[in-house]
Write an enzyme that holds these catalytic residues in place. Structure first.
Site, PDB file in Angstrom:
ATOM      1  N   HIS A 131     -36.555 -52.058   9.100  1.00  0.00           N
ATOM      2  CA  HIS A 131     -36.994 -51.346   7.898  1.00  0.00           C
ATOM      3  C   HIS A 131     -37.356 -52.325   6.789  1.00  0.00           C
ATOM      4  O   HIS A 131     -36.797 -53.428   6.693  1.00  0.00           O
ATOM      5  CB  HIS A 131     -35.914 -50.376   7.423  1.00  0.00           C
ATOM      6  CG  HIS A 131     -34.596 -51.019   7.095  1.00  0.00           C
ATOM      7  ND1 HIS A 131     -34.243 -51.389   5.809  1.00  0.00           N
ATOM      8  CD2 HIS A 131     -33.541 -51.352   7.875  1.00  0.00           C
ATOM      9  CE1 HIS A 131     -33.035 -51.918   5.816  1.00  0.00           C
ATOM     10  NE2 HIS A 131     -32.573 -51.911   7.058  1.00  0.00           N
ATOM     11  N   ASP A 156     -37.471 -51.261   3.399  1.00  0.00           N
ATOM     12  CA  ASP A 156     -36.821 -50.927   2.138  1.00  0.00           C
ATOM     13  C   ASP A 156     -35.505 -51.689   2.006  1.00  0.00           C
ATOM     14  O   ASP A 156     -34.909 -52.113   3.002  1.00  0.00           O
ATOM     15  CB  ASP A 156     -36.592 -49.419   2.010  1.00  0.00           C
ATOM     16  CG  ASP A 156     -35.629 -48.882   3.062  1.00  0.00           C
ATOM     17  OD1 ASP A 156     -35.812 -49.200   4.258  1.00  0.00           O
ATOM     18  OD2 ASP A 156     -34.688 -48.144   2.693  1.00  0.00           O
ATOM     19  N   ASP A 192     -30.956 -58.137   5.101  1.00  0.00           N
ATOM     20  CA  ASP A 192     -31.044 -56.710   5.464  1.00  0.00           C
ATOM     21  C   ASP A 192     -32.227 -56.055   4.767  1.00  0.00           C
ATOM     22  O   ASP A 192     -32.125 -55.602   3.634  1.00  0.00           O
ATOM     23  CB  ASP A 192     -29.728 -56.033   5.067  1.00  0.00           C
ATOM     24  CG  ASP A 192     -29.586 -54.615   5.576  1.00  0.00           C
ATOM     25  OD1 ASP A 192     -30.458 -54.157   6.321  1.00  0.00           O
ATOM     26  OD2 ASP A 192     -28.597 -53.962   5.211  1.00  0.00           O
ATOM     27  N   GLU A 237     -34.655 -46.387   5.248  1.00  0.00           N
ATOM     28  CA  GLU A 237     -33.438 -46.518   6.054  1.00  0.00           C
ATOM     29  C   GLU A 237     -32.189 -46.623   5.198  1.00  0.00           C
ATOM     30  O   GLU A 237     -31.110 -46.181   5.601  1.00  0.00           O
ATOM     31  CB  GLU A 237     -33.569 -47.756   6.957  1.00  0.00           C
ATOM     32  CG  GLU A 237     -32.558 -47.816   8.096  1.00  0.00           C
ATOM     33  CD  GLU A 237     -31.271 -48.555   7.723  1.00  0.00           C
ATOM     34  OE1 GLU A 237     -30.346 -48.573   8.552  1.00  0.00           O
ATOM     35  OE2 GLU A 237     -31.196 -49.126   6.612  1.00  0.00           O
ATOM     36  N   GLU A 238     -32.322 -47.193   4.006  1.00  0.00           N
ATOM     37  CA  GLU A 238     -31.164 -47.351   3.133  1.00  0.00           C
ATOM     38  C   GLU A 238     -30.834 -46.065   2.366  1.00  0.00           C
ATOM     39  O   GLU A 238     -29.853 -46.028   1.621  1.00  0.00           O
ATOM     40  CB  GLU A 238     -31.396 -48.492   2.132  1.00  0.00           C
ATOM     41  CG  GLU A 238     -31.594 -49.857   2.769  1.00  0.00           C
ATOM     42  CD  GLU A 238     -30.333 -50.432   3.394  1.00  0.00           C
ATOM     43  OE1 GLU A 238     -29.307 -49.732   3.414  1.00  0.00           O
ATOM     44  OE2 GLU A 238     -30.388 -51.574   3.870  1.00  0.00           O
ATOM     45  N   GLU A 259     -31.394 -55.476  12.824  1.00  0.00           N
ATOM     46  CA  GLU A 259     -30.384 -55.495  11.771  1.00  0.00           C
ATOM     47  C   GLU A 259     -29.648 -56.823  11.903  1.00  0.00           C
ATOM     48  O   GLU A 259     -29.586 -57.400  12.994  1.00  0.00           O
ATOM     49  CB  GLU A 259     -29.391 -54.334  11.924  1.00  0.00           C
ATOM     50  CG  GLU A 259     -29.964 -52.958  11.628  1.00  0.00           C
ATOM     51  CD  GLU A 259     -30.179 -52.711  10.148  1.00  0.00           C
ATOM     52  OE1 GLU A 259     -29.566 -53.432   9.314  1.00  0.00           O
ATOM     53  OE2 GLU A 259     -30.949 -51.795   9.806  1.00  0.00           O
TER      54      GLU A 259
END
Length: 364
Positions: free
Chosen positions: A67, A69, A98, A131-132, A155
């Site tokens: 991801h 974001d 991340d 995703e966050e 990840e």
């Protein structure tokens, strides 16, 4: 830029674009520009983008997915979180671990594969949004691409191979009391009602322990109560973070809590079921070969993996960077770890898509 497959400048360019959840349009455009400069095929969708490399011959379809974001920068930084400063071999910035570090390594791996040519099959790098938060876009992005045979979820794992992960459900416990003057005894205090149930959580067992992940974890994270300093509260609420396992899913957790607690229970979010891929799956076997120093393990953190599981696609979680640095001030990643990520992803992709019985990489 040393080359289009060098992950350091890729990551620096991504980190310099601020992209908290809900504001990812600029970073999607930047990632697409980087991939095009590397000569890769790019498709941009409302849910993110797909970067892909196609082989000369038909074959399987492997997806790398992460991801773009990030969480907000927050406080406590000693360096600008969006300058991508490199100091003592470490690149600093929000998302460096991340998960823009994973995105940079995946793009770099795809570029290296494209430079040499892929004999068969296809590799897709899927860069998603949200995703966050509570609206991840990967499920929608998967509906945009050809069927996938196996996937790697990017990840930070220090390039260790996660073959299972906990799920995440967010609950709210709601206690009811009776409002009254705090100086009198006629009220029923909702805070005390809630407190009894919160203490009960310390010893409450929910279902059998999972062989890889252990017991379900229940963590109160927020409390809400009170009308005024001199009023017995009529209502008290607590938000509960529930980390489920493949052995005990969210429905079993909710049913057990309703059975054991006096409070009312509401589900606030249940988007992240637990996941597992068998240790004998070809994806796990090839990951071990491509990364002979890596170990397999069970991950406590939820991720987009569940979107692949929902689509019937086996996956693992794998990426450069220390997960303990996720969301932290002065988030950083060693440049050596980035390079290890590029080569690890490249080796795994070739092992899955273009295996060579003679032990050498296929070349065109």
């Amino acid at each position: 830029m040393k080359s289009f497959s060098d992950a350091q400048p890729i990551l620096a360019r991504l980190v310099r674009v601020k992209s908290p959840t809900g504001s990812e349009a600029a970073v999607v455009e930047k990632a697409a520009d980087i991939a095009r400069e590397a000569g890769l095929s790019v498709e941009v969708f409302p849910e993110g983008l797909r970067i892909h490399v196609a082989g000369d011959l038909p074959g399987g379809h492997l997806a790398f997915a992460t991801h773009l974001d990030t969480v907000p920068e927050g406080e406590g930084w000693s360096l600008d979180p969006y300058r991508a400063v490199v100091r003592d071999g470490l690149l600093y910035g929000r998302g460096a671990v991340d998960a823009k570090g994973c995105a940079a390594a995946m793009i770099g791996a795809a570029a290296r594969i494209a430079e040499r040519g892929l004999a068969r099959g296809r590799l897709s790098v899927l860069l998603s949004l949200g995703e966050e938060g509570n609206r991840p876009s990967l499920p929608g992005l998967l509906r945009r691409v050809p069927p996938i045979d196996a996937a790697v979820v990017g990840e930070p794992t220090n390039m260790q191979i996660a073959t299972s992960q906990r799920g995440l459900m967010v609950l709210e416990l709601r206690a009811k009391g009776r409002q009254g003057h705090a100086a009198r005894t006629g009220g029923r205090n909702a805070i005390l009602e809630l407190s009894r149930d919160l203490l009960r959580l310390e010893t409450l067992k929910i279902g059998p322990e999972d062989p890889d992940l252990g017991a379900v974890r229940l963590t109160p994270t927020r409390l809400y109560a009170g009308v005024a300093d001199n009023v017995c509260p009529p209502e008290a609420r607590a938000v509960l973070d529930a980390r489920t396992t493949p052995s005990v899913g969210s429905e079993a957790v909710r049913a057990r809590l309703e059975e054991e607690l006096a409070c009312g229970i509401a589900v606030l979010a249940d988007l992240w079921p637990p996941c597992r891929t068998p240790e004998n799956h070809p994806l796990v076997r090839e990951a071990r070969k491509a990364l002979p120093q890596a170990r397999t393990y069970a991950s406590d953190a939820a991720s987009d993996w569940c979107a692949f599981q929902e689509a019937g696609v086996f996956a693992i979680k794998l990426g450069p960077g220390d997960p303990a640095l996720s969301h932290s001030p002065d988030e950083h990643i060693p440049l050596t770890a980035l390079e290890h990520g590029v080569e690890g992803y490249r080796g795994l992709a070739l092992a899955m898509l273009a295996p060579d019985p003679g032990g050498k990489e296929e070349k065109r």
